[in-house]
Design an enzyme around this catalytic site. Structure first.
Site, PDB file in Angstrom:
ATOM      1  N   LYS A  10       1.022  -0.739   0.086  1.00 42.45           N
ATOM      2  CA  LYS A  10       0.438  -0.184  -0.019  1.00 42.45           C
ATOM      3  C   LYS A  10       0.680   1.464   0.024  1.00 42.45           C
ATOM      4  O   LYS A  10       2.076   1.475  -0.143  1.00 42.45           O
ATOM      5  CB  LYS A  10      -1.069  -0.022   1.651  1.00 42.45           C
ATOM      6  CG  LYS A  10      -2.107  -0.972   0.918  1.00 42.45           C
ATOM      7  CD  LYS A  10      -2.928  -0.907   2.617  1.00 42.45           C
ATOM      8  CE  LYS A  10      -4.145  -2.006   2.653  1.00 42.45           C
ATOM      9  NZ  LYS A  10      -5.033  -2.230   3.914  1.00 42.45           N
ATOM     10  N   ARG A 120      -1.013 -15.209   4.165  1.00 38.31           N
ATOM     11  CA  ARG A 120      -2.079 -14.037   4.491  1.00 38.31           C
ATOM     12  C   ARG A 120      -1.040 -14.089   6.431  1.00 38.31           C
ATOM     13  O   ARG A 120      -0.630 -13.787   7.736  1.00 38.31           O
ATOM     14  CB  ARG A 120      -3.439 -15.290   5.281  1.00 38.31           C
ATOM     15  CG  ARG A 120      -4.321 -14.593   4.336  1.00 38.31           C
ATOM     16  CD  ARG A 120      -4.413 -13.558   4.090  1.00 38.31           C
ATOM     17  NE  ARG A 120      -5.449 -13.201   5.093  1.00 38.31           N
ATOM     18  CZ  ARG A 120      -6.071 -11.851   4.363  1.00 38.31           C
ATOM     19  NH1 ARG A 120      -5.870 -10.786   3.832  1.00 38.31           N
ATOM     20  NH2 ARG A 120      -7.358 -11.524   5.867  1.00 38.31           N
ATOM     21  N   THR A 126      -4.253  -8.153  10.679  1.00 36.46           N
ATOM     22  CA  THR A 126      -5.395  -6.667   9.815  1.00 36.46           C
ATOM     23  C   THR A 126      -4.519  -5.305  11.023  1.00 36.46           C
ATOM     24  O   THR A 126      -4.289  -4.443   9.947  1.00 36.46           O
ATOM     25  CB  THR A 126      -6.544  -6.976   9.666  1.00 36.46           C
ATOM     26  OG1 THR A 126      -7.073  -8.416   8.949  1.00 36.46           O
ATOM     27  CG2 THR A 126      -7.423  -5.480   8.843  1.00 36.46           C
ATOM     28  N   ARG A 137       3.465  -6.775   9.103  1.00 35.13           N
ATOM     29  CA  ARG A 137       2.829  -5.880   9.877  1.00 35.13           C
ATOM     30  C   ARG A 137       3.133  -5.573  11.577  1.00 35.13           C
ATOM     31  O   ARG A 137       3.340  -4.464  11.853  1.00 35.13           O
ATOM     32  CB  ARG A 137       1.156  -6.273   9.835  1.00 35.13           C
ATOM     33  CG  ARG A 137       0.526  -5.570   8.351  1.00 35.13           C
ATOM     34  CD  ARG A 137      -0.889  -6.457   8.699  1.00 35.13           C
ATOM     35  NE  ARG A 137      -1.788  -6.147   7.274  1.00 35.13           N
ATOM     36  CZ  ARG A 137      -2.613  -6.933   6.709  1.00 35.13           C
ATOM     37  NH1 ARG A 137      -3.566  -7.608   7.311  1.00 35.13           N
ATOM     38  NH2 ARG A 137      -3.550  -6.497   5.146  1.00 35.13           N
ATOM     39  N   ASN A 157      -1.401  -0.633   7.097  1.00 28.86           N
ATOM     40  CA  ASN A 157      -1.150  -1.833   7.582  1.00 28.86           C
ATOM     41  C   ASN A 157      -0.261  -2.310   6.301  1.00 28.86           C
ATOM     42  O   ASN A 157      -0.026  -3.466   6.550  1.00 28.86           O
ATOM     43  CB  ASN A 157      -1.834  -2.920   8.289  1.00 28.86           C
ATOM     44  CG  ASN A 157      -3.095  -2.689   7.071  1.00 28.86           C
ATOM     45  OD1 ASN A 157      -2.832  -1.861   6.049  1.00 28.86           O
ATOM     46  ND2 ASN A 157      -4.001  -3.948   7.386  1.00 28.86           N
ATOM     47  N   HIS A 160      -1.805  -5.028   1.523  1.00 30.35           N
ATOM     48  CA  HIS A 160      -2.930  -5.605   0.784  1.00 30.35           C
ATOM     49  C   HIS A 160      -2.588  -7.439   0.647  1.00 30.35           C
ATOM     50  O   HIS A 160      -1.538  -7.727  -0.593  1.00 30.35           O
ATOM     51  CB  HIS A 160      -4.604  -5.363   0.011  1.00 30.35           C
ATOM     52  CG  HIS A 160      -5.028  -6.586  -1.030  1.00 30.35           C
ATOM     53  ND1 HIS A 160      -5.641  -6.617  -0.071  1.00 30.35           N
ATOM     54  CD2 HIS A 160      -5.303  -7.190  -1.642  1.00 30.35           C
ATOM     55  CE1 HIS A 160      -6.589  -7.380  -0.656  1.00 30.35           C
ATOM     56  NE2 HIS A 160      -5.709  -7.428  -1.738  1.00 30.35           N
TER      57      HIS A 160
HETATM   58  P1  ADP Z   1      -7.002  -7.615   6.121  1.00 31.23           P
HETATM   59  O1  ADP Z   1      -6.181  -7.071   5.017  1.00 31.23           O
HETATM   60  O2  ADP Z   1      -6.136  -8.011   6.880  1.00 31.23           O
HETATM   61  O3  ADP Z   1      -7.539  -8.525   4.737  1.00 31.23           O
HETATM   62  P2  ADP Z   1      -9.643  -6.184   5.738  1.00 31.23           P
HETATM   63  O4  ADP Z   1     -10.154  -7.201   4.340  1.00 31.23           O
HETATM   64  O5  ADP Z   1     -10.724  -6.952   7.032  1.00 31.23           O
HETATM   65  O6  ADP Z   1      -8.202  -6.835   6.232  1.00 31.23           O
HETATM   66  O7  ADP Z   1      -9.953  -5.039   5.595  1.00 31.23           O
HETATM   67  C1  ADP Z   1      -9.352  -4.536   4.752  1.00 31.23           C
HETATM   68  C2  ADP Z   1      -8.444  -3.147   5.025  1.00 31.23           C
HETATM   69  O8  ADP Z   1      -8.881  -1.987   5.662  1.00 31.23           O
HETATM   70  C3  ADP Z   1      -7.296  -3.517   6.093  1.00 31.23           C
HETATM   71  O9  ADP Z   1      -6.109  -4.121   5.347  1.00 31.23           O
HETATM   72  C4  ADP Z   1      -7.232  -2.432   6.508  1.00 31.23           C
HETATM   73  O10 ADP Z   1      -6.763  -1.126   6.292  1.00 31.23           O
HETATM   74  C5  ADP Z   1      -8.515  -1.185   6.823  1.00 31.23           C
HETATM   75  N1  ADP Z   1      -9.738  -1.407   8.198  1.00 31.23           N
HETATM   76  C6  ADP Z   1     -10.362  -2.617   8.567  1.00 31.23           C
HETATM   77  N2  ADP Z   1     -11.072  -2.091   9.945  1.00 31.23           N
HETATM   78  C7  ADP Z   1     -10.677  -0.753   9.703  1.00 31.23           C
HETATM   79  C8  ADP Z   1     -10.627   0.032  10.644  1.00 31.23           C
HETATM   80  N3  ADP Z   1     -11.604   0.025  11.495  1.00 31.23           N
HETATM   81  N4  ADP Z   1     -10.587   1.115   9.934  1.00 31.23           N
HETATM   82  C9  ADP Z   1      -9.951   1.975   9.306  1.00 31.23           C
HETATM   83  N5  ADP Z   1      -9.990   0.841   8.411  1.00 31.23           N
HETATM   84  C10 ADP Z   1      -9.502  -0.270   8.892  1.00 31.23           C
HETATM   85 MG    MG Z   2      -9.332  -8.620   2.961  1.00 32.78          MG
END
Ligand code: ADP
Ligand code: MG
Length: 193
Positions: A10, A120, A126, A137, A157, A160
């Site tokens: 990102k 993952r 996340t 992360r 973070n 993706h």
């Molecule tokens: P991952 O990236 O681990 O697959 P998700 O698909 O659940 O996680 O969420 C996508 C992205 O949304 C996360 O990587 C993060 O950047 C963002 N995100 C998730 N929860 C929040 C939140 N509460 N506030 C802001 N951004 C969030």
């Molecule tokens: Mg995701």
């Protein structure tokens, strides 16, 4: 067993100069990089990558967020104006689109046995606050829902990664044409299997 997964460094990862280190993590474990590009994401790609109508994903983000708030005794209604998981998911989806278009990203596809699950594991939880040391992360970030949402922004973070095989099958063709995916053998393939 052979799978593919999409990884995107990102904008925070690119401007922090971590793209090379991040790509190495996947190479070191034995995964094969089959496509890679540095690009500025268009709004339309961002909205297809983070679709506002994927109900289960929106609610999932809302649920994870409420869990994190509980831990910090944050009142979702005070902070965000709602405690509805769908509404919170929609809000985050908007912040995510703004985040991913905010600067260049490095997108790549990795291939190998159990690629989705392995990727993952290497990326970590996340929420960087909860991701273990040794994960991308966990090693390079500290953000949380609390910090991000008081700033009304997405969680920074760094990466993706596709959350499931189905998600990978949906995401990879959004980012790469068939002719951009390379086929070759890594020397490890003989030694590691
Ligand atoms: P991952 O990236 O681990 O697959 P998700 O698909 O659940 O996680 O969420 C996508 C992205 O949304 C996360 O990587 C993060 O950047 C963002 N995100 C998730 N929860 C929040 C939140 N509460 N506030 C802001 N951004 C969030
Ligand atoms: Mg995701």
């Amino acid at each position: 067993m052979e799978e593919r997964s999409l990884v995107v460094v990102k904008p925070d990862g690119v401007v922090r100069g971590l793209a090379g280190k991040i790509i190495s993590r996947f190479e070191e474990v034995g995964l094969k990089i089959v496509a890679v590009k540095l690009l500025k994401v268009s709004k339309s790609l961002a909205e297809r990558h983070y679709p506002g109508d994927r109900e289960a994903w929106l609610r999932g983000m809302g649920e994870k967020t409420l869990e994190n708030y509980k831990k910090f005794r944050v009142d979702a209604i005070k902070l965000l104006g709602t405690n509805d998981t769908h509404e919170i998911g929609k809000m985050i989806q908007k912040w995510l689109v703004d985040y991913i278009v905010s600067g260049p990203v490095l997108a790549f596809v990795v291939e190998g046995p159990h690629a989705v699950e392995l990727v993952r594991k290497i990326c970590g939880n996340t929420l960087p606050l909860l991701s273990s040391p040794g994960t991308i992360r966990g090693d390079y970030a500290f953000d949380s829902s609390y910090l991000a949402n008081t700033g009304k922004r997405a969680i920074k973070n760094l990466v993706h990664s596709s959350g499931s095989i189905e998600e990978a099958d949906y995401e990879i063709p959004l980012w790469f044409g068939k002719d951009e995916l390379q086929e070759y053998q890594r020397v490890e393939e003989k030694a590691m299997r």
